[in-house]
Write an enzyme that holds these catalytic residues in place. Structure first.
Site, PDB file in Angstrom:
ATOM      1  N   ARG A   1     -30.959 -65.325  38.456  1.00 39.00           N
ATOM      2  CA  ARG A   1     -29.618 -64.736  38.469  1.00 39.00           C
ATOM      3  C   ARG A   1     -29.121 -64.572  37.038  1.00 39.00           C
ATOM      4  NH1 ARG A   1     -25.767 -68.611  41.422  1.00 39.00           N
ATOM      5  NH2 ARG A   1     -26.854 -70.122  40.154  1.00 39.00           N
TER       6      ARG A   1
ATOM      7  N   CYS B   1     -27.967 -58.825  29.944  1.00 39.82           N
ATOM      8  CA  CYS B   1     -27.332 -58.843  28.624  1.00 39.82           C
ATOM      9  C   CYS B   1     -25.936 -58.262  28.776  1.00 39.82           C
ATOM     10  CB  CYS B   1     -28.143 -58.011  27.637  1.00 39.82           C
ATOM     11  SG  CYS B   1     -27.271 -57.709  26.077  1.00 39.82           S
TER      12      CYS B   1
ATOM     13  N   ASN C   1     -20.595 -63.462  39.628  1.00 37.36           N
ATOM     14  CA  ASN C   1     -20.731 -64.781  40.257  1.00 37.36           C
ATOM     15  C   ASN C   1     -21.207 -65.798  39.231  1.00 37.36           C
ATOM     16  OD1 ASN C   1     -21.020 -66.507  42.817  1.00 37.36           O
ATOM     17  ND2 ASN C   1     -23.039 -66.696  41.878  1.00 37.36           N
ATOM     18  N   GLU C   2     -20.456 -66.896  39.086  1.00 38.82           N
ATOM     19  CA  GLU C   2     -20.855 -68.006  38.207  1.00 38.82           C
ATOM     20  C   GLU C   2     -21.452 -67.499  36.897  1.00 38.82           C
ATOM     21  OE1 GLU C   2     -21.632 -71.568  41.436  1.00 38.82           O
ATOM     22  OE2 GLU C   2     -23.372 -70.562  40.570  1.00 38.82           O
TER      23      GLU C   2
ATOM     24  N   CYS D   1     -26.888 -57.744  20.919  1.00 40.33           N
ATOM     25  CA  CYS D   1     -25.930 -58.852  20.839  1.00 40.33           C
ATOM     26  C   CYS D   1     -25.723 -59.295  19.403  1.00 40.33           C
ATOM     27  CB  CYS D   1     -26.406 -60.024  21.695  1.00 40.33           C
ATOM     28  SG  CYS D   1     -26.157 -59.769  23.464  1.00 40.33           S
TER      29      CYS D   1
ATOM     30  N   GLU E   1     -16.108 -71.965  46.284  1.00 39.72           N
ATOM     31  CA  GLU E   1     -17.312 -72.484  46.934  1.00 39.72           C
ATOM     32  C   GLU E   1     -17.263 -74.003  46.982  1.00 39.72           C
ATOM     33  OE1 GLU E   1     -21.103 -71.301  45.416  1.00 39.72           O
ATOM     34  OE2 GLU E   1     -20.510 -69.209  45.129  1.00 39.72           O
TER      35      GLU E   1
ATOM     36  N   GLU F   1     -32.478 -71.322  48.323  1.00 40.52           N
ATOM     37  CA  GLU F   1     -31.339 -72.025  48.922  1.00 40.52           C
ATOM     38  C   GLU F   1     -31.443 -72.165  50.443  1.00 40.52           C
ATOM     39  OE1 GLU F   1     -27.772 -71.351  45.733  1.00 40.52           O
ATOM     40  OE2 GLU F   1     -28.236 -69.651  47.023  1.00 40.52           O
TER      41      GLU F   1
ATOM     42  N   HIS G   1     -29.994 -75.435  51.320  1.00 37.89           N
ATOM     43  CA  HIS G   1     -28.634 -75.702  50.859  1.00 37.89           C
ATOM     44  C   HIS G   1     -27.710 -75.795  52.070  1.00 37.89           C
ATOM     45  CE1 HIS G   1     -24.749 -75.243  48.902  1.00 37.89           C
ATOM     46  NE2 HIS G   1     -25.336 -75.309  47.719  1.00 37.89           N
TER      47      HIS G   1
END
Length: 669
Positions: free
Chosen positions: A110, A114, A148-149, A164, A309, A357, A360
């Site tokens: 995930r 960049c 996400n995260e 960068c 979450e 997962e 999970h």
């Protein structure tokens, strides 16, 4: 964000089950049974939404949203940039991150993108705009979930590619204006590393420069700046067709990104909470750490946040992954609400059959539908949120005490190469936070940029780096009547990580002079006597001189025996305290309880709480007092005046018995 009900639900991944219509039908039936009223869709759906470049399939997602809405379930709609489809990484490899070792990542995992890449931004804008155009104004959609995260899963989340590094140099030019000023700020005469051309500057890497603390600090700032800019890019993309509020989900003390900066582009703060419950029989350290992050999320905007979450049972990525014991799911959910959350949401609704997962925790497991303890626990939480929601939604915590936690200070103090190499800023912060938690005193968690005037008491442990203007704001705060507590190894460097010379920036406020700091080994442990009791000191012991301050306690051992260890200085209408050494938890508990009483800050029960029991207050026309028991045993709590149980309406007074892992919500009778 105005809510009509407390949100209860979580991540839903129907794209994994599109070939099983009976599963999708069953999901809605069971969601209604569990009192689920909101789900998050599309978090990792890019490859299904755009299976090949320029070919978009939104019909399946619209059908899911329609069906949910018809059954009273709203949608938080995510942009899908958390994971990239293989067709895209194969055609545009430049969008993948380059690690600090100089190697470009291969496809997979995930957040392998960049955040500077022009091509990544181009493809992001296309998918986000299409998503917003198709579904951004659907009546079921209540909030944008941006990616996400951010920064998770690949190293520290930073990219060291040429794009960068070029952007980093432009950022430095804007900040410093000239190489002369940059060299001065970074102290580059050290080891003869003066920069004579902007192109000589590279991000800090293991096989290059990484010992210039100013470079390291500015690189971390840049990474946050660039990720924030990417978030703004995504928000701008969906806003072309939709005016819904936006959020992104933060994580547990994620060092790589300064959330106090990143949250500014968000309308709502949200985070993903995965505490390690049942790591030991003593749940208090985990409860304290979780409470601290809940409080931090609320404090960023001083408004309710969203628990985006959590797990209803267990997670799958630790060495051992215990399931929640009976009542812990209700307690941990109510803990979030107690600290300001207007939601309890889960990862995830249904366990997937394969990949990382698949084991999970989820509301639904692989085989048992609603016939599980987890499903029953989730249903009970949903029922309670529904019944008490209207009382909660009109409240928010409004503490009169705050603790300073600053990302830039975190980066700098742990990069300082002295006086110890194992300084743990988070650990130190949590010992001070825990003292408030054990006393049942709500506290905001702020950084050095926040207005201090809202508070009566401010603690700033291990405040090594002082941002520009911070010392003046503290001086004004104390002069106007505030109580300020700080510790050893504070006020050492400025915001470019250069040591202050001459006096401490708050010398007159603190009334002390720092001389040197000792990092004694275990055989040289020290102690102090405070209120006729002995308390251990260790880790770091600073030798200071009282120059105006009153000495409250001194060291009992070593060559600095008799030197001040705890001081108080009256300044203007307020007071400043200095703790010269790393102290034991029992001392901090007593010390902060005293400081709270001085400022009229006490828990609303006005009683000493049993170990493992704490109180949080959401204030409104009718305050809600959340009394939480993190013990796996019954406890009895003295509650003083007459109260009313907010869930049942029944009156309670005098004493209240809490069963293991119970949260009672009280209102004034």
């Amino acid at each position: 964000m105005e809510l009509k009900n407390m949100l209860h639900g979580g991540d839903y991944n129907p794209e994994q089950w599109l070939d099983c219509p009976e599963i999708l039908k069953e999901d809605i039936e069971l969601m209604k049974k569990a009192h689920v009223n909101c789900v998050t869709l599309g978090v990792f759906s890019w490859a299904v939404l755009e299976p090949e470049e320029g070919v978009f399939h939104f019909g399946w997602l619209k059908e899911i949203i329609d069906n949910l809405y018809e059954n009273g379930i709203s949608t938080i709609l995510a942009t899908p940039t958390g994971a990239m489809p293989h067709w895209m990484t194969a055609k545009y490899p430049e969008i993948m991150q380059v690690g600090a070792d100089g190697r470009r990542n291969l496809p997979g995992k995930r957040h392998n993108f960049c955040y500077t890449s022009a091509k990544m931004r181009e493809k992001t804008r296309i998918i986000d705009k299409k998503l917003a155009e198709e579904l951004g104004n659907h009546p079921a959609v209540v909030l944008w979930h941006i990616s996400n995260e951010l920064g998770g899963n690949f190293g520290d989340g930073s990219c060291h590619c040429d794009e960068c590094n070029a952007a980093f140099r432009r950022w430095l030019k804007d900040k410093y204006g000239s190489l002369k000023e940059l060299n001065k700020a970074w102290w580059t005469t050290f080891w003869s590393h003066i920069y004579t051309d902007w192109e000589q500057i590279h991000s800090p890497v293991p096989n290059g420069e990484n010992l210039l603390h100013g470079l390291n600090l500015d690189w971390r700032r840049f990474v946050t700046y660039q990720m924030t800019d990417f978030c703004q890019w995504e928000i701008g993309s969906v806003r072309e067709y939709s005016e819904l509020p936006a959020t992104t989900n933060f994580m547990f003390f994620f060092k790589s990104l300064d959330y106090y900066e990143l949250h500014k582009c968000m309308d709502v703060v949200s985070w993903d909470s995965y505490p390690f419950w049942h790591k030991s029989k003593d749940e208090v350290p985990v409860a304290v750490k979780t409470a601290a992050v809940h409080s931090m999320m609320r404090s960023m905007k001083k408004k309710p946040f969203l628990l985006m979450e959590s797990t209803p049972s267990c997670i799958n990525w630790r060495v051992s992954n215990p399931v929640k014991r009976p009542q812990m799911h209700m307690l941990s959910s109510m803990q979030a609400v107690a600290h300001g959350s207007d939601s309890v949401q889960y990862f995830q609704w249904r366990k997937g059959r394969g990949s990382f997962e698949k084991f999970h925790g989820a509301v639904l497991d692989h085989r048992n539908k609603d016939n599980t303890r987890t499903f029953r626990d989730v249903t009970e939480v949903g029922k309670r949120l529904k019944e008490i929601g209207q009382k909660v939604l009109v409240t928010c915590n409004k503490p009169k005490a705050a603790i300073v936690f600053d990302w830039e200070n975190w980066w700098a103090v742990e990069d300082a190469t002295g006086p110890r190499l194992d300084i743990d800023y988070v650990k130190t912060f949590l010992t001070h936070f825990r003292a408030f938690w054990e006393a049942g005193m709500d506290v905001d968690v702020i950084n050095m940029d926040y207005d201090l005037a809202d508070y009566e008491l401010i603690a700033a442990p291990l405040n090594y780096l002082y941002k520009e203007g911070y010392a003046k704001r503290v001086e004004e705060f104390v002069r106007n009547g505030g109580s300020y507590v700080t510790t050893y190894w504070s006020g050492i460097v400025n915001e470019t990580d250069l040591c202050f010379t001459g006096e401490h920036p708050l010398k007159e406020v603190l009334g002390i002079r720092q001389e040197e700091i000792d990092a004694p080994g275990e055989e040289f442990a020290n102690c102090i006597v405070y209120h006729n009791n002995s308390y251990s000191m260790g880790g770091l012991c600073e030798i200071v001189h009282a120059e105006g301050a009153k000495v409250l306690s001194v060291y009992e051992k070593e060559y600095y025996k008799g030197y001040p260890a705890v001081t108080r200085n009256d300044f203007g209408q307020g007071t400043a305290y200095y703790l010269a050494a790393e102290t034991s938890q029992d001392f901090l508990n007593l010390f902060y309880r005293e400081r709270g009483k001085e400022r009229g800050i006490v828990n609303p029960l006005s009683e000493m709480l049993p170990y493992g029991v704490t109180v949080s207050v959401r204030k409104g026309e009718q305050d809600l007092v959340f009394l939480q028991n993190f013990n796996d045993d019954k406890v009895t709590v003295e509650i003083g005046n007459q109260w009313k149980d907010a869930d049942t309406g029944e009156g309670v007074e005098g004493k209240i018995e809490l069963v293991p892992f119970e949260c009672r919500i009280l209102m004034k009778a």
